[in-house]
Motif scaffolding. Structure first.
Motif, short mmCIF file in Angstrom:
data_model
loop_
_atom_site.label_atom_id
_atom_site.label_comp_id
_atom_site.label_asym_id
_atom_site.label_seq_id
_atom_site.Cartn_x
_atom_site.Cartn_y
_atom_site.Cartn_z
N ALA A 32 17.45 -22.36 25.49
CA ALA A 32 16.72 -22.73 24.27
C ALA A 32 17.53 -22.38 23.02
O ALA A 32 17.58 -23.16 22.04
N THR A 33 18.17 -21.20 23.06
CA THR A 33 19.00 -20.78 21.92
C THR A 33 20.15 -21.75 21.68
O THR A 33 20.45 -22.16 20.54
N LYS A 34 20.83 -22.17 22.75
CA LYS A 34 21.95 -23.10 22.63
C LYS A 34 21.50 -24.46 22.16
O LYS A 34 22.21 -25.16 21.42
N ARG A 35 20.30 -24.88 22.56
CA ARG A 35 19.82 -26.19 22.08
C ARG A 35 19.47 -26.12 20.60
O ARG A 35 19.66 -27.10 19.86
N GLN A 36 18.98 -24.97 20.16
CA GLN A 36 18.75 -24.79 18.71
C GLN A 36 20.08 -24.83 17.95
O GLN A 36 20.19 -25.43 16.87
N ASP A 37 21.12 -24.16 18.55
CA ASP A 37 22.45 -24.19 17.93
C ASP A 37 22.96 -25.62 17.86
O ASP A 37 23.61 -26.02 16.86
N THR A 38 22.70 -26.40 18.90
CA THR A 38 23.13 -27.80 18.92
C THR A 38 22.48 -28.58 17.77
O THR A 38 23.14 -29.34 17.05
N ASN A 39 21.15 -28.40 17.62
CA ASN A 39 20.43 -29.12 16.57
C ASN A 39 20.93 -28.72 15.18
O ASN A 39 21.09 -29.58 14.29
N ARG A 40 21.19 -27.42 14.95
CA ARG A 40 21.67 -26.97 13.64
C ARG A 40 23.04 -27.55 13.32
O ARG A 40 23.33 -28.00 12.20
N THR A 43 22.71 -31.21 12.51
CA THR A 43 22.13 -31.40 11.17
C THR A 43 23.17 -31.12 10.09
O THR A 43 23.29 -31.86 9.08
#
Length: 364
Positions: A32-40, A43
């Motif tokens: 989940a943390t890595k997917r958040q990093d991906t989205n940031r 963006t």
């Protein structure tokens, strides 16, 4: 496998399932943390006007997405392992229940065997006390009584075959006396000294068969298979249909067996509750007798008789043959304590051999 072994395996599977679930949860958090990093990173790449910065942010997003996918894949594998361990733990729980039930059943059988052994020991002690009373009475008896006792002793061996009169009675058709007689015959035919034994088999035996067998066959051994109770045994009537049979007292049976110049050396009562009857036969005339200390199963009775005569036909003593029959029942998981050998006070069953090799002395 014992319930304790299944329980240890169950505990291991539960631990493995919990460990796998915990590791999978940790990996899901990292995913989940890595997917958040991906989205940031994606963006940030969309907001910048600098090509170099956009490329750098997209590379960051790609690396984060790759790491997230790996964490997700590893987590999925661990979740599958956790599910498999959980399923195996459930199967082991069922095995634990079955093993515990089997152990409880075994404990109950052991308790019953111990209870039966206690009853057998009590009965044996009672018989020994009764035998001691008889010995005291014999020592105090008159000269005439001593002479009668001397007549009961084993005669000198003669060079002849062992004659066995086999009487089977099941008027109601509930006992497999025919199978017992057939198995005894096959056991004798396979034995070392098979040529030294002669069988007279009377199926559906009546009291006339008893009298005729004693008078004409002059058996060394009389073997009765059927129903018994305390001092009673049951013969058949001369009828074709099922019937209740003819009840005979053990004293009248003894009188018939002793109505000959050469009474039987051994009488076998392969019938329920006949130890008292065996004691009575020895008191009346027989050097040796065998009875059952309780209600014996039909299969156990057949197994015991087969082992007894196989051992006799192989040249062993009556005592050893008796022990061989009991061992056969024990090996088959039956009630081996029930058969009881009774001997007259002046007879040693370990020294009495009913069958010997050709050219040697045969039984009396």
């Amino acid at each position: 496998m014992s319930s304790s072994m299944y329980r240890r395996q169950h505990q291991l599977k539960v631990k493995q399932a919990m460990d796998s679930q915990k590791k999978a949860a940790d990996l899901r958090t990292k995913e989940a943390t890595k997917r958040q990093d991906t989205n940031r990173a994606q963006t940030a790449a969309q907001k910048t006007n600098s090509p170099a910065t956009r490329k750098s942010r997209m590379n960051d997003a790609s690396r984060a997405l790759t790491a997230a996918d790996k964490y997700g894949k590893d987590a999925s594998e661990l979740e599958k392992k956790a599910a498999r361990y959980g399923s195996e733990a459930a199967d082991l729980q069922v095995k634990i229940a079955k093993a515990e039930q089997a152990e409880a059943d075994q404990a109950e059988r052991q308790r019953k065997r111990q209870e039966q052994q206690r009853k057998t020991d009590d009965l044996r002690r009672a018989r020994e006390a009764e035998a001691e009373r008889h010995r005291i009475h014999d020592r105090l008896s008159s000269t005439e009584a001593k002479a009668d006792d001397a007549l009961r002793k084993l005669a000198a061996p003669k060079p002849e075959k062992l004659r066995v009169l086999m009487l089977g009675a099941s008027p109601e058709g509930d006992l497999r006396v025919g199978r017992e007689q057939a198995k005894i015959r096959r056991a004798v035919e396979r034995a070392l000294h098979r040529e030294q034994i002669q069988l007279d088999v009377r199926t559906a035996a009546t009291t006339d068969d008893l009298l005729d067998g004693i008078a004409r066959f002059r058996p060394h051994v009389v073997h009765f298979s059927g129903h018994g109770q305390d001092q009673l045994i049951g013969f058949e009537a001369d009828l074709d249909e099922h019937h209740v049979g003819v009840v005979v007292t053990i004293d009248s049976f003894a009188s018939a067996c002793a109505a000959t110049d050469t009474p039987p050396v051994l009488v076998v009562l392969n019938a329920c509750e006949t130890t008292t009857a065996a004691d009575r036969l020895v008191a009346r005339f027989a050097p040796l007798a065998i009875g059952m200390a309780g209600e014996i199963d039909d299969t156990d009775a057949i197994t015991y008789a087969t082992g007894l005569y196989a051992s006799i036909a192989n040249g062993h003593s009556v005592n050893s043959a008796h022990m061989a029959g009991k061992a056969a029942v024990e090996l088959a998981g039956g009630e081996y304590e029930l058969p009881c050998l009774v001997a007259a006070g002046d007879v040693d069953p370990t020294a009495v051999k009913l069958v010997k090799g050709p050219g040697k002395d045969a039984p009396a």
